[in-house]
Design a protein around this motif. Structure first.
Motif, PDB file in Angstrom:
ATOM      1  N   GLY A  12      76.103  46.461  14.425  1.00  0.00           N
ATOM      2  CA  GLY A  12      74.662  46.565  14.205  1.00  0.00           C
ATOM      3  C   GLY A  12      73.970  45.286  14.647  1.00  0.00           C
ATOM      4  O   GLY A  12      74.444  44.559  15.502  1.00  0.00           O
ATOM      5  N   GLY A  13      72.829  45.003  14.022  1.00  0.00           N
ATOM      6  CA  GLY A  13      72.071  43.817  14.388  1.00  0.00           C
ATOM      7  C   GLY A  13      71.346  43.984  15.703  1.00  0.00           C
ATOM      8  O   GLY A  13      70.990  45.090  16.120  1.00  0.00           O
ATOM      9  N   LEU A  57      92.122  44.932   8.944  1.00  0.00           N
ATOM     10  CA  LEU A  57      91.398  44.210   9.992  1.00  0.00           C
ATOM     11  C   LEU A  57      89.947  44.642   9.996  1.00  0.00           C
ATOM     12  O   LEU A  57      89.642  45.836  10.013  1.00  0.00           O
ATOM     13  CB  LEU A  57      92.010  44.508  11.369  1.00  0.00           C
ATOM     14  N   ILE A  58      89.062  43.657  10.000  1.00  0.00           N
ATOM     15  CA  ILE A  58      87.635  43.895  10.210  1.00  0.00           C
ATOM     16  C   ILE A  58      87.297  43.431  11.613  1.00  0.00           C
ATOM     17  O   ILE A  58      87.613  42.305  11.997  1.00  0.00           O
ATOM     18  CB  ILE A  58      86.772  43.111   9.202  1.00  0.00           C
ATOM     19  N   VAL A  59      86.653  44.297  12.386  1.00  0.00           N
ATOM     20  CA  VAL A  59      86.110  43.918  13.687  1.00  0.00           C
ATOM     21  C   VAL A  59      84.598  43.989  13.544  1.00  0.00           C
ATOM     22  O   VAL A  59      84.031  45.062  13.344  1.00  0.00           O
ATOM     23  CB  VAL A  59      86.601  44.858  14.802  1.00  0.00           C
ATOM     24  N   GLN A  60      83.952  42.837  13.615  1.00  0.00           N
ATOM     25  CA  GLN A  60      82.508  42.776  13.380  1.00  0.00           C
ATOM     26  C   GLN A  60      81.754  42.522  14.670  1.00  0.00           C
ATOM     27  O   GLN A  60      82.096  41.622  15.441  1.00  0.00           O
ATOM     28  CB  GLN A  60      82.175  41.676  12.372  1.00  0.00           C
ATOM     29  N   SER A  61      80.697  43.313  14.882  1.00  0.00           N
ATOM     30  CA  SER A  61      79.770  43.089  15.988  1.00  0.00           C
ATOM     31  C   SER A  61      78.350  43.256  15.456  1.00  0.00           C
ATOM     32  O   SER A  61      77.719  44.303  15.616  1.00  0.00           O
ATOM     33  CB  SER A  61      80.031  44.078  17.129  1.00  0.00           C
ATOM     34  N   VAL A  62      77.869  42.218  14.781  1.00  0.00           N
ATOM     35  CA  VAL A  62      76.546  42.232  14.152  1.00  0.00           C
ATOM     36  C   VAL A  62      75.850  40.917  14.487  1.00  0.00           C
ATOM     37  O   VAL A  62      76.098  39.888  13.854  1.00  0.00           O
ATOM     38  CB  VAL A  62      76.630  42.403  12.615  1.00  0.00           C
ATOM     39  N   ILE A  92      79.882  37.829  15.980  1.00  0.00           N
ATOM     40  CA  ILE A  92      80.569  37.123  14.897  1.00  0.00           C
ATOM     41  C   ILE A  92      80.122  35.666  14.803  1.00  0.00           C
ATOM     42  O   ILE A  92      80.032  35.118  13.711  1.00  0.00           O
ATOM     43  CB  ILE A  92      82.105  37.209  15.068  1.00  0.00           C
ATOM     44  N   ALA A  93      79.780  35.054  15.946  1.00  0.00           N
ATOM     45  CA  ALA A  93      79.418  33.632  15.961  1.00  0.00           C
ATOM     46  C   ALA A  93      77.910  33.403  15.877  1.00  0.00           C
ATOM     47  O   ALA A  93      77.471  32.250  15.887  1.00  0.00           O
ATOM     48  CB  ALA A  93      79.962  32.958  17.221  1.00  0.00           C
ATOM     49  N   ASP A  94      77.131  34.477  15.795  1.00  0.00           N
ATOM     50  CA  ASP A  94      75.687  34.333  15.585  1.00  0.00           C
ATOM     51  C   ASP A  94      75.201  35.394  14.599  1.00  0.00           C
ATOM     52  O   ASP A  94      74.154  36.003  14.774  1.00  0.00           O
ATOM     53  CB  ASP A  94      74.928  34.442  16.906  1.00  0.00           C
ATOM     54  N   SER A  95      75.999  35.611  13.567  1.00  0.00           N
ATOM     55  CA  SER A  95      75.634  36.556  12.512  1.00  0.00           C
ATOM     56  C   SER A  95      75.093  35.805  11.300  1.00  0.00           C
ATOM     57  O   SER A  95      75.562  34.709  10.997  1.00  0.00           O
ATOM     58  CB  SER A  95      76.867  37.356  12.075  1.00  0.00           C
TER      59      SER A  95
END
Length: 236
Positions: A12-13, A57-62, A92-95
């Motif tokens: 999201g995001g 495992l969490i794969v985050q794309s927010v 992940i690096a700008d959430s």
């Protein structure tokens, strides 16, 4: 392959990073590796202690966005207990820029992606697409995530990341001095890193602005290996 592990994809995001299309690049791979994949369009799922306790495992794309106190506590609790966390680029690096506890968990925060010379800018995202090199570190050359991968070129956003020493940096990228930028010496930023947090593992790759970048053979391989490395190997 019979599913033996559970992966949670949270996306999201900001739509500029194509969170749906980007995560779809890797969902088939996870399934092929034996993961049962659950997709959530909100980070509110992090507050569900039962789901998180079952997630390997969490794969985050927010990118950017916000996170509630309960969701953040749930995420930190799960990782500390052994759930892996992996992601790329701003997902992940700008959430959750307003959460210092999230930044501490991840170990790196996007600061900027330097642009081309002002005379070459045209007012679209390509203004920030710079040719640069992702350089494998000595530590990276000995790590399973980077095995067999040599330094490689990309022409995409080059992340400048604020970070700390708890990270194990597997690859870097160097921002050169340019007369149209205000810094006075080259800046080395981590491009791929791992981080251990309690019983959990965290993997971050800063390349990945678009699905096209994620399909680059080197980037795709690094992300795939990073997800497997981060995952809890045995469900508890």
């Amino acid at each position: 392959m019979t599913a033996t592990r559970k992966a949670l994809v949270v996306r999201g995001g900001w739509e500029g990073h194509s969170p749906i299309e980007a995560t779809e690049v890797f969902i088939p791979f996870l399934q092929e590796q034996g993961f049962e994949v659950r997709v959530e369009e909100s980070n509110a799922i992090y507050a569900d202690e039962t789901v998180m306790g079952e997630t390997d495992l969490i794969v985050q794309s927010v990118t950017m966005s916000e996170i509630s106190d309960d969701a953040l506590k749930g995420l930190r609790r799960a990782v500390a207990a052994g759930t892996g966390l992996a992601g790329w680029h701003g997902g992940i690096a700008d959430s959750y820029r307003n959460s210092s506890d999230y930044l501490q968990l991840i170990g790196g925060q996007f600061a900027t992606h330097p642009s081309k010379h002002p005379d070459a800018c045209v007012g679209d995202p390509s203004d920030n697409y710079l040719p640069h090199t992702v350089a494998v570190t000595d530590l990276g050359r000995a790590h399973e995530i980077m095995a067999g991968i040599e330094d490689f070129p990309l022409e995409t956003e080059q992340y400048w990341v604020l970070t700390d020493d708890l990270n194990d940096v597997l690859a870097t990228t160097t921002h050169p001095v340019q007369p149209y930028h205000p810094w006075h010496r080259p800046i080395v930023s981590p491009a791929v890193w791992t981080r251990e947090w309690g019983q959990g593992r965290i993997f971050v790759a800063t390349p990945g602005h678009s699905p096209e970048v994620l399909r680059d053979e080197n980037v795709r391989t690094i992300v795939e290996r990073g997800m497997l490395w981060a995952s809890r190997t045995v469900s508890e």
